[in-house]
Write a protein that holds these residues in place. Structure first.
Motif, PDB file in Angstrom:
ATOM      1  N   TYR A  30       3.664  -7.748   4.748  1.00 38.95           N
ATOM      2  CA  TYR A  30       2.123  -7.948   4.192  1.00 38.95           C
ATOM      3  C   TYR A  30       1.572  -8.894   4.865  1.00 38.95           C
ATOM      4  CZ  TYR A  30       4.797  -6.160  -0.069  1.00 38.95           C
ATOM      5  OH  TYR A  30       5.370  -5.357  -0.836  1.00 38.95           O
ATOM      6  N   TRP A  34      -3.666 -10.764   0.243  1.00 44.01           N
ATOM      7  CA  TRP A  34      -3.485  -9.857  -1.325  1.00 44.01           C
ATOM      8  C   TRP A  34      -4.286 -10.459  -2.270  1.00 44.01           C
ATOM      9  CZ3 TRP A  34      -0.884  -7.544   2.541  1.00 44.01           C
ATOM     10  CH2 TRP A  34      -0.640  -6.199   2.489  1.00 44.01           C
ATOM     11  N   HIS A  72      -8.174  -5.236  -3.592  1.00 40.88           N
ATOM     12  CA  HIS A  72      -6.870  -5.615  -3.611  1.00 40.88           C
ATOM     13  C   HIS A  72      -6.037  -6.217  -2.438  1.00 40.88           C
ATOM     14  CE1 HIS A  72      -4.519  -2.278  -1.880  1.00 40.88           C
ATOM     15  NE2 HIS A  72      -3.477  -2.597  -2.057  1.00 40.88           N
ATOM     16  N   TYR A  82       1.301  -2.766   9.291  1.00 38.49           N
ATOM     17  CA  TYR A  82       0.902  -2.330   7.743  1.00 38.49           C
ATOM     18  C   TYR A  82       0.157  -1.064   7.779  1.00 38.49           C
ATOM     19  CZ  TYR A  82      -0.124  -2.259   2.861  1.00 38.49           C
ATOM     20  OH  TYR A  82      -0.436  -2.065   1.589  1.00 38.49           O
ATOM     21  N   GLN A 102      -6.973  -5.387  -8.201  1.00 35.27           N
ATOM     22  CA  GLN A 102      -5.443  -5.636  -8.320  1.00 35.27           C
ATOM     23  C   GLN A 102      -5.642  -6.550  -9.627  1.00 35.27           C
ATOM     24  OE1 GLN A 102      -3.251  -7.510  -5.409  1.00 35.27           O
ATOM     25  NE2 GLN A 102      -1.572  -6.189  -5.403  1.00 35.27           N
ATOM     26  N   TRP A 158      -1.120   0.986  -7.311  1.00 33.51           N
ATOM     27  CA  TRP A 158      -1.211  -0.455  -6.457  1.00 33.51           C
ATOM     28  C   TRP A 158      -2.328  -1.225  -7.239  1.00 33.51           C
ATOM     29  CZ3 TRP A 158      -1.893   1.957  -1.162  1.00 33.51           C
ATOM     30  CH2 TRP A 158      -0.518   2.512  -0.450  1.00 33.51           C
ATOM     31  N   ASP A 163       3.681  -1.233  -8.378  1.00 30.13           N
ATOM     32  CA  ASP A 163       3.661  -0.162  -7.544  1.00 30.13           C
ATOM     33  C   ASP A 163       4.437   1.178  -8.193  1.00 30.13           C
ATOM     34  OD1 ASP A 163       2.284  -2.141  -6.018  1.00 30.13           O
ATOM     35  OD2 ASP A 163       3.062  -1.567  -4.399  1.00 30.13           O
ATOM     36  N   ARG A 196      12.558  -0.361  -1.423  1.00 24.86           N
ATOM     37  CA  ARG A 196      11.047   0.260  -1.491  1.00 24.86           C
ATOM     38  C   ARG A 196      10.803   1.323  -2.118  1.00 24.86           C
ATOM     39  NH1 ARG A 196       7.254  -3.305  -0.421  1.00 24.86           N
ATOM     40  NH2 ARG A 196       6.027  -1.527   0.114  1.00 24.86           N
ATOM     41  N   TYR A 202       4.985   7.366  -1.882  1.00 29.06           N
ATOM     42  CA  TYR A 202       3.873   7.007  -0.807  1.00 29.06           C
ATOM     43  C   TYR A 202       2.942   8.299  -0.490  1.00 29.06           C
ATOM     44  CZ  TYR A 202       4.458   2.309   0.844  1.00 29.06           C
ATOM     45  OH  TYR A 202       4.408   1.120   0.906  1.00 29.06           O
ATOM     46  N   TYR A 349      12.115  -2.422  -5.870  1.00 26.81           N
ATOM     47  CA  TYR A 349      11.006  -2.974  -6.156  1.00 26.81           C
ATOM     48  C   TYR A 349      10.552  -2.896  -7.564  1.00 26.81           C
ATOM     49  CZ  TYR A 349       6.283  -3.491  -3.570  1.00 26.81           C
ATOM     50  OH  TYR A 349       5.082  -3.953  -3.147  1.00 26.81           O
TER      51      TYR A 349
HETATM   52  C1  DGY Z   1       2.330  -2.291  -0.499  1.00 29.68           C
HETATM   53  O1  DGY Z   1       1.990  -2.060   0.499  1.00 29.68           O
HETATM   54  O2  DGY Z   1       3.563  -2.160  -0.856  1.00 29.68           O
HETATM   55  C2  DGY Z   1       1.527  -2.977  -1.601  1.00 29.68           C
HETATM   56  O3  DGY Z   1       2.408  -3.322  -2.764  1.00 29.68           O
HETATM   57  C3  DGY Z   1       0.267  -2.188  -1.931  1.00 29.68           C
HETATM   58  O4  DGY Z   1      -0.591  -3.373  -2.348  1.00 29.68           O
END
Ligand code: DGY
Length: 425
Positions: A30, A34, A72, A82, A102, A158, A163, A196, A202, A349
């Motif tokens: 990340y 955020w 967010h 990313y 968020q 999100w 998520d 994940r 996704y 997650y």
């Molecule tokens: C991610 O990319 O995993 C985040 O949680 C999205 O905000």
């Protein structure tokens, strides 16, 4: 490891993840700022550098849109590690941002910074932030209360912060993924794939980003065409709690007309919460506003109305009973998904792992309703998880092992501000 050493490590993590005015949740996975991460991280930073904690919120609000929405993610600098990055969001803003919001923790943080201020001019700092926070809170009621029922809808999983909770499975299944094309996900280059969301998730997250982008992120267009509009007890509880904290700030700053406006939002939300209560199962459930159906299954958000003071004494007792039942099924609480649900996955997650930020909110809510023993159990579990597992993003509730990103800012912050035996409050 002794408490003093863990306290020192937590401070060191916050410094190492500070990119100058904002803190990344963790390096690699990340790499940007955020929203709710930063608001929670500031609570830890106040134990390191008070002025820096206020700055975290000020920097977050540089991402605020003209209509009041606070995104967010704020993309302060481009990082190819990313996905989806600024290009995929297609938002015109300086600094670049995502197009969704968020859980709005920031007003609660600012109230806590204000109440605990020692070395900063709290009056001046709060006055700078107050109108921006008020505009954001107003945005929710103007743009996201679809049917005037008082509760705020989210247009992307999100936005909930949770998520891949099973709470979203049924609604996501209806999202059209025909045009998504190839994904360029980067998260699984940083963290094991079994910790994940799945590829299918996704695809749907990305399809929802495309819907928003095609609407130019116009709230009215999104309201008409979003295939995802969920009422989440967790998101709404965090906003309701933040309203209460913003109202306290309003009174402290002499902003009486704002305080009156916020009181109206609070009343509307309190009434709205009744709609999320399942009278047979005695829990709060997410509600799909598009199908007008409650969601099957339970995530840890079911307990968050306690943190907002939205539950009656009876409802609180029923939630405490349900929580005890969950805790009997795992070694460490609170799992992010009902452990009896076949979809429970202790490492994946938001489908099982324990998150300290949610634990803290649940524990605070329990204490507010007088369930001190249960609150202490959750705080104790949180401390043990860090003591034995380290400063991970989240923790497997069956083993205590850390999962997701390591050296995680909000875990360090929750340790310093709450779980550590040396924490002040
Ligand atoms: C991610 O990319 O995993 C985040 O949680 C999205 O905000």
């Amino acid at each position: 490891m002794p408490t003093a050493a863990l306290d020192a490590e937590a401070r060191e993590i916050l410094r190492a993840n500070d990119l100058g005015g904002y803190t990344v949740p963790t390096h690699g996975l990340y790499p940007y700022q955020w929203n709710w991460d930063s608001a929670l991280v500031a609570l830890g930073q106040r134990h390191v550098d008070e002025a820096r904690a206020w700055r975290e919120i000020e920097t977050l609000l540089t991402g605020q849109w003209d209509d009041g929405m606070v995104p967010h993610i704020v993309f302060h600098q481009v990082d190819p590690g990313y996905f989806p990055g600024p290009q995929e969001w297609g938002v015109e803003h300086i600094p670049p941002t995502s197009g969704i919001t968020q859980p709005p923790v920031a007003a609660t943080t600012v109230r806590r910074l204000y109440d605990s201020a020692r070395a900063v001019d709290r009056e001046a700092a709060a006055r700078r932030l107050f109108p921006k926070l008020l505009a954001w809170h107003r945005w929710f009621h103007d743009k996201r209360d679809r049917d005037g029922g008082g509760l705020i809808g989210i247009v992307h999983p999100w936005e909930s912060g949770r998520d891949n909770s099973p709470d979203w499975d049924a609604a996501l299944a209806a999202v059209d993924i025909a045009d998504v094309g190839d994904l360029r996900r980067r998260d699984i280059t940083h963290v094991e794939a079994d910790q994940r969301p799945l590829e299918d998730d996704y695809l749907r997250y990305t399809a929802l980003v495309a819907v928003g982008r095609d609407c130019g992120w116009d709230p009215a267009l999104l309201r008409a065409s979003s295939p995802f509009w969920m009422l989440c007890p967790g998101f709404n509880a965090i906003l309701l709690r933040a309203h209460r904290d913003l109202a306290e700030l309003a009174w402290a700053l002499g902003e009486t007309s704002a305080a009156t406006e916020i009181a109206r939002w609070i009343a509307a939300m309190e009434a709205g919460f009744e709609r999320l209560w399942d009278d047979e199962a005695h829990v709060y459930r997410c509600h799909d506003a598009l199908t007008d159906e409650p969601v099957d299954g339970l995530g840890s958000a079911t307990f968050l109305p306690l943190y907002a003071g939205a539950a009656s004494a009876d409802q609180a007792a029923q939630l405490a009973e349900r929580l005890s039942d969950w805790l009997d099924q795992v070694r460490y609480g609170v799992p992010s998904c009902d452990p009896a649900d076949p979809r429970f996955e202790p490492k994946r997650y938001w489908r099982g792992p324990v998150w300290l930020v949610v634990n803290r909110m649940i524990a605070e809510g329990l204490a507010d309703y007088g369930f001190d023993e249960l609150a202490a159990r959750i705080r104790g579990d949180s401390a043990t998880l860090v003591e034995t597992g380290g400063f991970y993003e989240s923790f497997d509730p069956t083993t205590g092992n850390g999962v997701g990103g390591d050296r995680f800012s909000w875990t360090a912050a929750m340790w310093l501000d709450w779980a550590s035996p040396s924490a002040l409050n």
